[in-house]
Design an enzyme around this catalytic site. Structure first.
Site, PDB file in Angstrom:
ATOM      1  N   ASP A  72       0.854  -1.186   0.000  1.00  0.00           N
ATOM      2  CA  ASP A  72       0.000   0.000   0.000  1.00  0.00           C
ATOM      3  C   ASP A  72       0.895   1.243   0.000  1.00  0.00           C
ATOM      4  OD1 ASP A  72      -1.638   2.148   0.703  1.00  0.00           O
ATOM      5  OD2 ASP A  72      -2.773   0.984   2.168  1.00  0.00           O
ATOM      6  N   ILE A  73       0.718   2.110  -0.964  1.00  0.00           N
ATOM      7  CA  ILE A  73       1.615   3.267  -1.075  1.00  0.00           C
ATOM      8  C   ILE A  73       1.450   4.222   0.113  1.00  0.00           C
ATOM      9  CG2 ILE A  73       0.140   4.832  -2.442  1.00  0.00           C
ATOM     10  CD1 ILE A  73       2.716   5.289  -4.202  1.00  0.00           C
TER      11      ILE A  73
ATOM     12  N   ASN B 289      -6.899  12.976 -10.334  1.00  0.00           N
ATOM     13  CA  ASN B 289      -7.630  13.420 -11.530  1.00  0.00           C
ATOM     14  C   ASN B 289      -7.485  14.932 -11.611  1.00  0.00           C
ATOM     15  OD1 ASN B 289      -9.984  14.760 -10.187  1.00  0.00           O
ATOM     16  ND2 ASN B 289     -10.247  12.690  -9.390  1.00  0.00           N
TER      17      ASN B 289
ATOM     18  N   GLY C 142      -9.513   4.727  -5.593  1.00  0.00           N
ATOM     19  CA  GLY C 142      -8.184   4.129  -5.783  1.00  0.00           C
ATOM     20  C   GLY C 142      -7.110   4.727  -4.896  1.00  0.00           C
ATOM     21  N   VAL C 143      -5.929   4.887  -5.456  1.00  0.00           N
ATOM     22  CA  VAL C 143      -4.789   5.454  -4.712  1.00  0.00           C
ATOM     23  C   VAL C 143      -5.140   6.847  -4.191  1.00  0.00           C
ATOM     24  CG1 VAL C 143      -2.387   6.191  -4.879  1.00  0.00           C
ATOM     25  CG2 VAL C 143      -3.161   4.349  -6.283  1.00  0.00           C
ATOM     26  N   ASP C 144      -5.807   7.616  -5.013  1.00  0.00           N
ATOM     27  CA  ASP C 144      -6.156   8.997  -4.673  1.00  0.00           C
ATOM     28  C   ASP C 144      -6.975   9.029  -3.373  1.00  0.00           C
ATOM     29  OD1 ASP C 144      -6.371  11.707  -5.053  1.00  0.00           O
ATOM     30  OD2 ASP C 144      -7.781  11.601  -6.734  1.00  0.00           O
TER      31      ASP C 144
ATOM     32  N   SER D 195      -2.573   5.070 -13.881  1.00  0.00           N
ATOM     33  CA  SER D 195      -3.537   4.790 -14.972  1.00  0.00           C
ATOM     34  C   SER D 195      -3.982   3.330 -15.086  1.00  0.00           C
ATOM     35  CB  SER D 195      -3.015   5.248 -16.345  1.00  0.00           C
ATOM     36  OG  SER D 195      -3.003   6.659 -16.434  1.00  0.00           O
TER      37      SER D 195
ATOM     38  N   GLY E 203      -5.747   1.503 -12.942  1.00  0.00           N
ATOM     39  CA  GLY E 203      -6.959   1.152 -12.202  1.00  0.00           C
ATOM     40  C   GLY E 203      -8.184   1.666 -12.923  1.00  0.00           C
TER      41      GLY E 203
ATOM     42  N   TYR F 200      -8.497   4.114 -14.736  1.00  0.00           N
ATOM     43  CA  TYR F 200      -8.200   4.576 -16.102  1.00  0.00           C
ATOM     44  C   TYR F 200      -7.845   3.433 -17.065  1.00  0.00           C
ATOM     45  CZ  TYR F 200      -8.467   9.483 -14.554  1.00  0.00           C
ATOM     46  OH  TYR F 200      -8.885  10.704 -14.070  1.00  0.00           O
TER      47      TYR F 200
HETATM   48  N1  AR6 Z   1      -1.431   1.692  -2.903  1.00  0.00           N
HETATM   49  C1  AR6 Z   1      -0.838   1.351  -4.084  1.00  0.00           C
HETATM   50  N2  AR6 Z   1      -1.534   1.116  -5.207  1.00  0.00           N
HETATM   51  C2  AR6 Z   1      -2.881   1.223  -5.144  1.00  0.00           C
HETATM   52  C3  AR6 Z   1      -3.576   1.580  -3.967  1.00  0.00           C
HETATM   53  C4  AR6 Z   1      -2.780   1.823  -2.803  1.00  0.00           C
HETATM   54  N3  AR6 Z   1      -3.338   2.162  -1.653  1.00  0.00           N
HETATM   55  N4  AR6 Z   1      -4.907   1.610  -4.242  1.00  0.00           N
HETATM   56  C5  AR6 Z   1      -5.053   1.272  -5.555  1.00  0.00           C
HETATM   57  N5  AR6 Z   1      -3.830   1.024  -6.090  1.00  0.00           N
HETATM   58  P1  AR6 Z   1      -6.218   4.065  -9.606  1.00  0.00           P
HETATM   59  P2  AR6 Z   1      -5.821   5.504 -12.152  1.00  0.00           P
HETATM   60  C6  AR6 Z   1      -3.460   0.643  -7.465  1.00  0.00           C
HETATM   61  O1  AR6 Z   1      -7.588   3.673 -10.012  1.00  0.00           O
HETATM   62  O2  AR6 Z   1      -6.067   4.281 -12.932  1.00  0.00           O
HETATM   63  C7  AR6 Z   1      -9.081   7.918  -8.975  1.00  0.00           C
HETATM   64  O3  AR6 Z   1     -10.447   7.923  -8.669  1.00  0.00           O
HETATM   65  C8  AR6 Z   1      -4.541   0.069  -8.347  1.00  0.00           C
HETATM   66  O4  AR6 Z   1      -4.651  -1.321  -8.107  1.00  0.00           O
HETATM   67  O5  AR6 Z   1      -5.979   4.517  -8.226  1.00  0.00           O
HETATM   68  O6  AR6 Z   1      -4.662   6.387 -12.515  1.00  0.00           O
HETATM   69  C9  AR6 Z   1      -8.560   9.297  -9.338  1.00  0.00           C
HETATM   70  O7  AR6 Z   1      -9.216  10.325  -8.635  1.00  0.00           O
HETATM   71  C10 AR6 Z   1      -3.977   0.359  -9.731  1.00  0.00           C
HETATM   72  O8  AR6 Z   1      -3.013  -0.627 -10.107  1.00  0.00           O
HETATM   73  O9  AR6 Z   1      -5.634   5.253 -10.573  1.00  0.00           O
HETATM   74  C11 AR6 Z   1      -8.816   9.356 -10.806  1.00  0.00           C
HETATM   75  O10 AR6 Z   1     -10.132   9.755 -11.069  1.00  0.00           O
HETATM   76  C12 AR6 Z   1      -3.208   1.667  -9.544  1.00  0.00           C
HETATM   77  O11 AR6 Z   1      -3.094   1.845  -8.135  1.00  0.00           O
HETATM   78  C13 AR6 Z   1      -8.630   7.929 -11.269  1.00  0.00           C
HETATM   79  O12 AR6 Z   1      -8.904   7.124 -10.134  1.00  0.00           O
HETATM   80  C14 AR6 Z   1      -3.893   2.893 -10.141  1.00  0.00           C
HETATM   81  O13 AR6 Z   1      -5.286   2.814  -9.949  1.00  0.00           O
HETATM   82  C15 AR6 Z   1      -7.215   7.642 -11.694  1.00  0.00           C
HETATM   83  O14 AR6 Z   1      -7.147   6.346 -12.216  1.00  0.00           O
END
Ligand code: AR6
Length: 176
Positions: A11-12, A25, A33-35, A123, A125, A127
Site C-alpha cells: 500500500d503506497i 484526476n 483508488g490510490v487517490d 492509470s 486502475g 483509467y
Molecule cells: N497503494 C498502491 N496502489 C494502489 C492503492 C494503494 N493504496 N490503491 C489502488 N492502487 P487508480 P488511475 C493501485 O484507479 O487508474 C481515482 O479515482 C490500483 O490497483 O488509483 O490512474 C482518481 O481520482 C492500480 O493498479 O488510478 C482518478 O479519477 C493503480 O493503483 C482515477 O482514479 C492505479 O489505480 C485515476 O485512475
C-alpha cells in the site's frame, strides 16, 4: 550509474519516502483508488493544499501528464506529488502522456529536493491502462528521466501480485 528502481508489493500510503506520487484526476479534489487512499490516510491538509493550488493556478483543472506538489499530511512522507494519468484508449496512442506523468513527477520531486520517490502504477486502475504496457512505459520513463545525482531511489509500489509481476518483467526486460 543509474538510480536504483525498487519494487514493493503493498500500500503506497504506508511507505516511508520523501515523496509519494498520487494518481489523481484533474480536479485535484480526490477520488477513488490510490487517490482516495492517500487523502484518507494523509488527512485534510492534503486537500486543503490542493484547494489552494486550484484557487491560485489550476481552477480549470490540472492537465493530463502534469504534476503538482502538496504536503503529505500524516503520511510517512514529506510531499505528495499529484499527477493526472491518461485514460486508456484502444484507438489513440496516449503513451506520451503516461511518460509525461513520470517525467513531470520526477521534475517536481527534484525541485523540492525529494531524493526517494514512490510511484503507484499510474492509470492502471480506474483509467484501465493494460498493466504490462503501463509497466513498460513507467519503467522506461523513470530510467530515462531519473538523474542519479538527484535521486537515491525510485520505488514502484504495486497493490497486487499481477501489478508486481508486470513491473518485475518490465524492469528485467529494460535492464536486460
Ligand atoms: N497503494 C498502491 N496502489 C494502489 C492503492 C494503494 N493504496 N490503491 C489502488 N492502487 P487508480 P488511475 C493501485 O484507479 O487508474 C481515482 O479515482 C490500483 O490497483 O488509483 O490512474 C482518481 O481520482 C492500480 O493498479 O488510478 C482518478 O479519477 C493503480 O493503483 C482515477 O482514479 C492505479 O489505480 C485515476 O485512475
Amino acid at each position: 550509474m543509474t538510480v536504483p528502481i525498487t519494487l514493493v508489493l503493498g500500500d503506497i500510503t504506508a511507505q516511508h519516502a520523501d515523496a509519494v506520487v498520487n494518481a489523481a484526476n484533474s480536479s485535484l479534489l480526490g477520488g477513488g483508488g490510490v487517490d482516495g487512499a492517500i487523502h484518507r490516510r494523509g488527512g485534510p491538509e492534503i486537500l486543503a493544499d490542493c484547494r489552494r493550488l486550484r484557487a491560485s493556478h489550476w481552477g480549470k483543472g490540472l492537465p493530463t501528464g502534469q504534476a503538482v506538489v502538496t504536503t503529505a499530511g500524516r503520511l510517512h512522507a514529506t510531499h505528495v506529488i499529484h499527477t493526472v494519468g491518461p485514460v486508456w484508449s484502444a484507438t489513440e496512442d496516449r503513451s506520451a502522456l503516461l511518460v509525461s506523468c513520470h517525467r513531470e513527477a520526477l521534475r517536481v520531486a527534484a525541485e523540492v529536493g525529494a531524493r526517494t520517490v514512490a510511484f503507484p502504477a499510474i492509470s492502471t486502475g480506474v483509467y484501465r491502462w493494460p498493466l504490462d504496457d503501463a509497466a513498460r512505459i513507467a519503467v522506461g520513463a523513470v530510467r530515462e528521466a531519473a538523474d542519479p545525482a538527484l535521486f537515491d531511489e525510485v520505488r514502484f509500489v504495486l497493490f497486487d501480485q499481477a501489478a508486481y509481476d508486470a513491473f518485475a518483467d518490465a524492469l528485467a526486460a529494460h535492464d536486460g
